[in-house]
Design a protein around this motif. Sequence first.
Motif, mmCIF file in Angstrom:
data_model
loop_
_atom_site.group_PDB
_atom_site.id
_atom_site.type_symbol
_atom_site.label_atom_id
_atom_site.label_comp_id
_atom_site.label_asym_id
_atom_site.label_seq_id
_atom_site.Cartn_x
_atom_site.Cartn_y
_atom_site.Cartn_z
ATOM 1 N N CYS A 1 49.035 55.935 -62.485
ATOM 2 C CA CYS A 1 50.346 55.447 -62.066
ATOM 3 C C CYS A 1 50.511 55.273 -60.564
ATOM 4 N N VAL A 2 49.842 56.086 -59.763
ATOM 5 C CA VAL A 2 50.090 56.077 -58.319
ATOM 6 C C VAL A 2 48.971 55.369 -57.553
ATOM 7 N N ARG A 3 47.740 55.732 -57.826
ATOM 8 C CA ARG A 3 46.639 55.167 -57.047
ATOM 9 C C ARG A 3 46.505 53.650 -57.189
ATOM 10 N N PRO A 4 46.718 53.050 -58.371
ATOM 11 C CA PRO A 4 46.666 51.582 -58.429
ATOM 12 C C PRO A 4 47.676 50.892 -57.522
ATOM 13 N N ILE A 5 48.841 51.516 -57.304
ATOM 14 C CA ILE A 5 49.832 50.931 -56.409
ATOM 15 C C ILE A 5 49.355 51.002 -54.963
ATOM 16 N N LEU A 6 48.712 52.109 -54.594
ATOM 17 C CA LEU A 6 48.239 52.277 -53.227
ATOM 18 C C LEU A 6 47.078 51.336 -52.901
#
Length: 200
Positions: free
Chosen positions: A88-93
């Motif tokens: 959920c978080v790393r793909p956005i970063l």
Amino acid sequence: MKISVSKTKSMTISKDSLRCKLAIDGTIIEQVMSFNYLGVEVTSDRDSNREVRAQASKGAAISGYLRDVIWSNRYMLLDNKIRIYKTCVRPILTYAAESRSDTSKTKQLLRTTEMKTLRQICGYTLRDKKRSTDIREECNIQDIVRWTRDRRRYWRDHVNRMGDNRLAKITMTSKPSGKRPVGRPPKRWRECWTSTSQEQ
């Protein structure tokens, strides 16, 4: 082909601001200095710091939403929390990071945002004086900058397998013509996975 004049924008890629007058059927197309394309902010001056800063803000916001529900949940295993972070978080970063050239500023933004989330997952604060490397080992997760560099190399291999007539292959292998502007040249995409200085 039909073009919606009201929805069409134009932008020039240049170090200095340039005016490009385009018109369709007598209607002038609005020129913008930046626009958002598939979650990535593209700027006319190729400012990657602004792009990464926007992605870091989005990643921090998602992490904040998950803090009370997931990160602070004492009944959830650490491995499951890390899997949620990777999903959920790393793909956005790291969205579109395969085709972006990182600088020391962008790498710092990514690492700072990631470590803020990992400290929340493990229940540490800066007062605990826990080293970032120790937290990554505890979470069994790779540094986000090194992970991004591996993804960039994977994209390079993927483009190399393409045909010579593909646009991505032409873009990677061709060299731009003309003179470079005065001043320090920007970081090249190829240098982000070939230079030994990028290992840090």
